[in-house]
Write an enzyme that holds these catalytic residues in place. Sequence first.
Site, PDB file in Angstrom:
ATOM      1  NE  ARG A   1       5.385  29.400  -9.356  1.00 34.19           N
ATOM      2  CZ  ARG A   1       5.397  28.862  -8.148  1.00 34.19           C
ATOM      3  NH1 ARG A   1       6.406  28.080  -7.791  1.00 34.19           N
ATOM      4  NH2 ARG A   1       4.440  29.111  -7.274  1.00 34.19           N
TER       5      ARG A   1
ATOM      6  CG  ASP B   1      11.993  26.575   4.719  1.00 31.39           C
ATOM      7  OD1 ASP B   1      12.112  26.607   5.946  1.00 31.39           O
ATOM      8  OD2 ASP B   1      12.227  27.567   4.004  1.00 31.39           O
TER       9      ASP B   1
ATOM     10  CE  LYS C   1      15.613  28.259   2.170  1.00 30.17           C
ATOM     11  NZ  LYS C   1      14.617  29.336   2.370  1.00 30.17           N
TER      12      LYS C   1
ATOM     13  N   GLY D   1       6.003  24.375  -7.357  1.00 35.13           N
ATOM     14  CA  GLY D   1       7.447  24.643  -7.320  1.00 35.13           C
ATOM     15  C   GLY D   1       8.338  23.635  -7.999  1.00 35.13           C
TER      16      GLY D   1
ATOM     17  CG  PHE E   1      12.689  33.783   0.032  1.00 39.41           C
ATOM     18  CD1 PHE E   1      11.736  32.915   0.560  1.00 39.41           C
ATOM     19  CD2 PHE E   1      12.474  34.319  -1.225  1.00 39.41           C
ATOM     20  CE1 PHE E   1      10.594  32.587  -0.155  1.00 39.41           C
ATOM     21  CE2 PHE E   1      11.330  34.000  -1.954  1.00 39.41           C
ATOM     22  CZ  PHE E   1      10.393  33.133  -1.416  1.00 39.41           C
ATOM     23  CB  VAL E   2      16.500  30.514  -3.013  1.00 40.77           C
ATOM     24  CG1 VAL E   2      17.800  30.611  -2.229  1.00 40.77           C
ATOM     25  CG2 VAL E   2      15.708  29.292  -2.576  1.00 40.77           C
TER      26      VAL E   2
ATOM     27  CG  ASP F   1       6.410  31.434  -5.974  1.00 40.69           C
ATOM     28  OD1 ASP F   1       6.678  30.376  -5.380  1.00 40.69           O
ATOM     29  OD2 ASP F   1       5.483  32.203  -5.627  1.00 40.69           O
TER      30      ASP F   1
ATOM     31  CD  GLU G   1       7.935  19.960  -1.967  1.00 38.46           C
ATOM     32  OE1 GLU G   1       8.062  20.724  -2.949  1.00 38.46           O
ATOM     33  OE2 GLU G   1       7.232  20.244  -0.993  1.00 38.46           O
ATOM     34  CG  ASP G   2       9.674  23.788  -4.366  1.00 43.22           C
ATOM     35  OD1 ASP G   2       9.397  23.063  -3.383  1.00 43.22           O
ATOM     36  OD2 ASP G   2       9.111  24.883  -4.556  1.00 43.22           O
TER      37      ASP G   2
HETATM   38  P1  XMP Z   1       8.272  23.403   4.357  1.00 46.35           P
HETATM   39  O1  XMP Z   1       8.608  24.349   5.473  1.00 46.35           O
HETATM   40  O2  XMP Z   1       6.908  22.808   4.492  1.00 46.35           O
HETATM   41  O3  XMP Z   1       8.244  24.362   3.116  1.00 46.35           O
HETATM   42  O4  XMP Z   1       9.354  22.373   4.158  1.00 46.35           O
HETATM   43  C1  XMP Z   1       8.203  23.902   1.855  1.00 46.35           C
HETATM   44  C2  XMP Z   1       7.580  24.948   0.957  1.00 46.35           C
HETATM   45  O5  XMP Z   1       7.867  26.302   1.372  1.00 46.35           O
HETATM   46  C3  XMP Z   1       8.179  27.100   0.257  1.00 46.35           C
HETATM   47  N1  XMP Z   1       9.538  27.688   0.444  1.00 46.35           N
HETATM   48  C4  XMP Z   1      10.181  28.514  -0.405  1.00 46.35           C
HETATM   49  N2  XMP Z   1       9.837  29.018  -1.607  1.00 46.35           N
HETATM   50  N3  XMP Z   1      11.890  30.179  -1.716  1.00 46.35           N
HETATM   51  C5  XMP Z   1      10.705  29.839  -2.263  1.00 46.35           C
HETATM   52  O6  XMP Z   1      10.415  30.312  -3.345  1.00 46.35           O
HETATM   53  C6  XMP Z   1      12.315  29.716  -0.524  1.00 46.35           C
HETATM   54  O7  XMP Z   1      13.415  30.045  -0.087  1.00 46.35           O
HETATM   55  C7  XMP Z   1      11.406  28.837   0.179  1.00 46.35           C
HETATM   56  N4  XMP Z   1      11.490  28.188   1.366  1.00 46.35           N
HETATM   57  C8  XMP Z   1      10.331  27.508   1.488  1.00 46.35           C
HETATM   58  C9  XMP Z   1       8.116  26.207  -0.943  1.00 46.35           C
HETATM   59  O8  XMP Z   1       6.885  26.391  -1.587  1.00 46.35           O
HETATM   60  C10 XMP Z   1       8.177  24.811  -0.399  1.00 46.35           C
HETATM   61  O9  XMP Z   1       7.458  23.856  -1.184  1.00 46.35           O
HETATM   62 MG    MG Z   2       6.335  24.584  -3.124  1.00 48.24          MG
END
Ligand code: XMP
Ligand code: MG
Length: 177
Positions: free
Chosen positions: A168, A106, A134, A48, A155-156, A162, A102-103
């Site tokens: 992506r 969450d 988030k 990501g 969700f984005v 992706d 990180e992307d």
């Molecule tokens: P955590 O919960 O471990 O999650 O902080 C991190 C990973 O969850 C994926 N993620 C998303 N991917 N849109 C996405 O495309 C979203 O809104 C989203 N929310 C979580 C992502 O891979 C991230 O590294």
């Molecule tokens: Mg990721």
Amino acid sequence: MPDIQIHDKVFVPFISKEKIDSQLAVIAERINTDYAGKIPLVIGILNGSFIFAADLFRLLTIEAEISFIKLASYKGTTSTGNVVTAIGMEENLKGRHIIIVEDIIDTGKTLASFMPEILSRQPASVKIATFLSKPEALQHDVKADYCAFEVENNFVVGYGLDYDGLGRNLPELYVLK
Ligand code: XMP
Ligand code: MG
């Protein structure tokens, strides 16, 4: 920008490329100041973060290195459940200033379970740069030091993120309709 369809879902434009660019410039400027003379090692977490990491790295005017890793989670035998381990981390982190990229943060679970592995390699410092976070979804003790955008718990996709493998390559960020 029009709405787009990916697989079965429709997404609407959320954050423009102009806004992304201007926020990245702000973060890069802070990193340039904070890490002057320190030669940080930027570690992007695949898949990501690859676009965010590339764009951010290009804006660094200080000396800096970059590397990428993949995280794989497996069921641990401990009560903590899933354990995350890094694949492809060949650099010696000892004494280095690390910036994890990180992307999105969450729940924070991924980074929370990965941080002990980083710390066990005795870096001089570790900070986290994330494109998105988030805050409402956060469940773990993870804090971004550099965050481009705090978003609501929707969700984005786009800009490296992706939906089931697709989206992506969208230059802007979209949110589920
Ligand atoms: P955590 O919960 O471990 O999650 O902080 C991190 C990973 O969850 C994926 N993620 C998303 N991917 N849109 C996405 O495309 C979203 O809104 C989203 N929310 C979580 C992502 O891979 C991230 O590294
Ligand atoms: Mg990721």
